[in-house]
Write an enzyme that holds these catalytic residues in place. Structure first.
Site, PDB file in Angstrom:
ATOM      1  N   HIS A 157      -5.800  -8.953   0.970  1.00 59.43           N
ATOM      2  CA  HIS A 157      -6.223  -7.681   1.528  1.00 59.43           C
ATOM      3  C   HIS A 157      -5.679  -6.473   0.772  1.00 59.43           C
ATOM      4  O   HIS A 157      -6.140  -5.357   0.988  1.00 59.43           O
ATOM      5  CB  HIS A 157      -5.771  -7.572   2.991  1.00 59.43           C
ATOM      6  CG  HIS A 157      -4.296  -7.321   3.147  1.00 59.43           C
ATOM      7  ND1 HIS A 157      -3.378  -8.326   3.033  1.00 59.43           N
ATOM      8  CD2 HIS A 157      -3.597  -6.183   3.398  1.00 59.43           C
ATOM      9  CE1 HIS A 157      -2.164  -7.826   3.215  1.00 59.43           C
ATOM     10  NE2 HIS A 157      -2.262  -6.526   3.433  1.00 59.43           N
ATOM     11  N   ARG A 158      -4.717  -6.662  -0.135  1.00 58.87           N
ATOM     12  CA  ARG A 158      -4.121  -5.507  -0.805  1.00 58.87           C
ATOM     13  C   ARG A 158      -5.133  -4.830  -1.721  1.00 58.87           C
ATOM     14  O   ARG A 158      -5.890  -5.487  -2.429  1.00 58.87           O
ATOM     15  CB  ARG A 158      -2.884  -5.927  -1.593  1.00 58.87           C
ATOM     16  CG  ARG A 158      -1.740  -6.313  -0.672  1.00 58.87           C
ATOM     17  CD  ARG A 158      -0.398  -6.358  -1.359  1.00 58.87           C
ATOM     18  NE  ARG A 158       0.636  -6.614  -0.362  1.00 58.87           N
ATOM     19  CZ  ARG A 158       1.321  -5.676   0.283  1.00 58.87           C
ATOM     20  NH1 ARG A 158       1.082  -4.404   0.009  1.00 58.87           N
ATOM     21  NH2 ARG A 158       2.224  -5.993   1.176  1.00 58.87           N
TER      22      ARG A 158
END
Length: 350
Positions: free
Chosen positions: A193-194
């Site tokens: 998700h980064r």
């Protein structure tokens, strides 16, 4: 996951004490927020600020504007903030300017990468907090190196592990892996998700391709963060059949998937800690980590983002699985030590 055990521990240590739970709204997706309140047994927030979206600056500023009246209204003895999100630093700045004492849970963690917004949030919060409640000795040393007085630093352990230990009976009863047709130890759990991994189409494409190749060895189950799903759909990436995309899971189901996985591939901070406690091999797709103890004592390995790097790390993992060792004070009692510290009871400074 960090607040729930603190609320329980404070209520047990001081039944007559008053607690006020503030939800800023920063994690606004129902699947990523409401379900965790339910699974963790958190009470309904006393104050909900409803702040979501916007740039980092916009979000931080809006939280500050919304939180100041809350603090003025309730005049608490302590503001307890956790972690390293925008809400953490925004609420801390408001409290510092109003003279409200701040306790920072998960203090002292450092990636030494100022391109990460979380690193800025951590450093600013630690600079103005009155009590720095750290999860491990390396975090203590980071603070001492920055000139923080020792009497402000308390090594209390990892409160994330408290939630995990508390929930183990429910986690062990969860049958999500069976529902998905997964055999224990025979699949890989993936989370990404980064922004550095999912906002760059080239990097996201490389990581998806690597997961596809890994899925030829073991099936890959991929609970997709809303941010990541948006990127995947907008770019039309072809997802290999053996990479199973599923919706974000509640705490019990996600932790059950982790507990039964043969390995985890992630870019999350907390997952590095949880896999270490569970003894599950973890490949963290990031150039650095603020949780190096999960590498020196845990089951985590750092992998430079990219297809070839991830595949090389996967191959190495098959040949040399990590030793299982859990850091000290990751014992499910960190919240009890936090409560004692906030209530002025005896807790040794680090």
């Amino acid at each position: 996951m960090k607040i729930a055990p603190i609320i329980r521990a404070l209520a047990a240590a001081d039944p007559d004490g008053q607690q006020l739970l503030v939800h800023t709204g920063q994690h606004f997706d129902q699947r990523m927020s409401d379900v965790f309140f339910r699974d963790l047994g958190l009470p309904k927030p006393d104050e909900y600020l409803g702040i979501s979206g916007g740039s980092h600056a916009e979000q931080t500023a809006r939280i500050m504007l919304a939180f100041e009246p809350v603090l003025l209204k309730h005049q608490p003895d302590w503001l307890v903030v956790v972690g390293d999100v925008n809400s953490t630093v925004a609420c801390s700045l408001v409290a510092a300017k109003l003279g409200v004492p701040i306790a920072h849970v998960e203090a002292g963690l450092r990636s030494r990468d100022n391109t990460m917004p979380e690193e800025i949030n951590r450093k600013v919060t630690d600079a103005i907090a009155d009590r720095l409640l750290t999860p491990s000795p390396d975090a203590d040393q980071n603070l001492f190196d920055e000139g923080v007085p020792k009497d402000r630093v308390f090594c209390v352990g990892n409160v994330m592990i408290d939630s995990l230990v508390h929930a183990l009976p429910q986690i062990e009863r969860a049958d999500i892996h069976q529902q998905l047709g997964l055999q224990p130890g025979q699949y890989v759990l993936a989370t990404l998700h980064r922004p550095s991994n999912v906002d760059d189409p080239e990097m996201l494409g490389q990581l998806v391709e690597a997961l596809g190749q890994i899925s030829q060895d073991q099936r890959v189950v991929f609970p997709v963060h809303p941010r990541t799903r948006q990127r995947l759909e907008s770019k039309g990436f072809a997802i290999p059949a053996e990479v199973r995309l599923i919706d974000p899971q509640g705490y019990f189901d996600f932790m059950s998937l982790m507990q039964h996985a043969g390995a985890v591939i992630t870019d999350s901070g907390g997952v590095q800690e949880e896999t270490t406690y569970l003894g599950v091999p973890c490949l963290t797709v990031r150039p650095n980590t603020e949780r190096p103890i999960t590498i020196s004592q845990g089951t985590n390995r750092l992998v430079q983002p990219g297809r070839d790097n991830l595949l090389a790390a996967w191959s190495e993992l098959q040949n040399t699985p990590p030793q299982k060792q859990c850091p000290s004070l990751w014992d499910g009692k960190a919240a009890e030590r936090i409560a004692a510290c906030l209530l002025g009871q005896s807790v040794a400074a680090a």
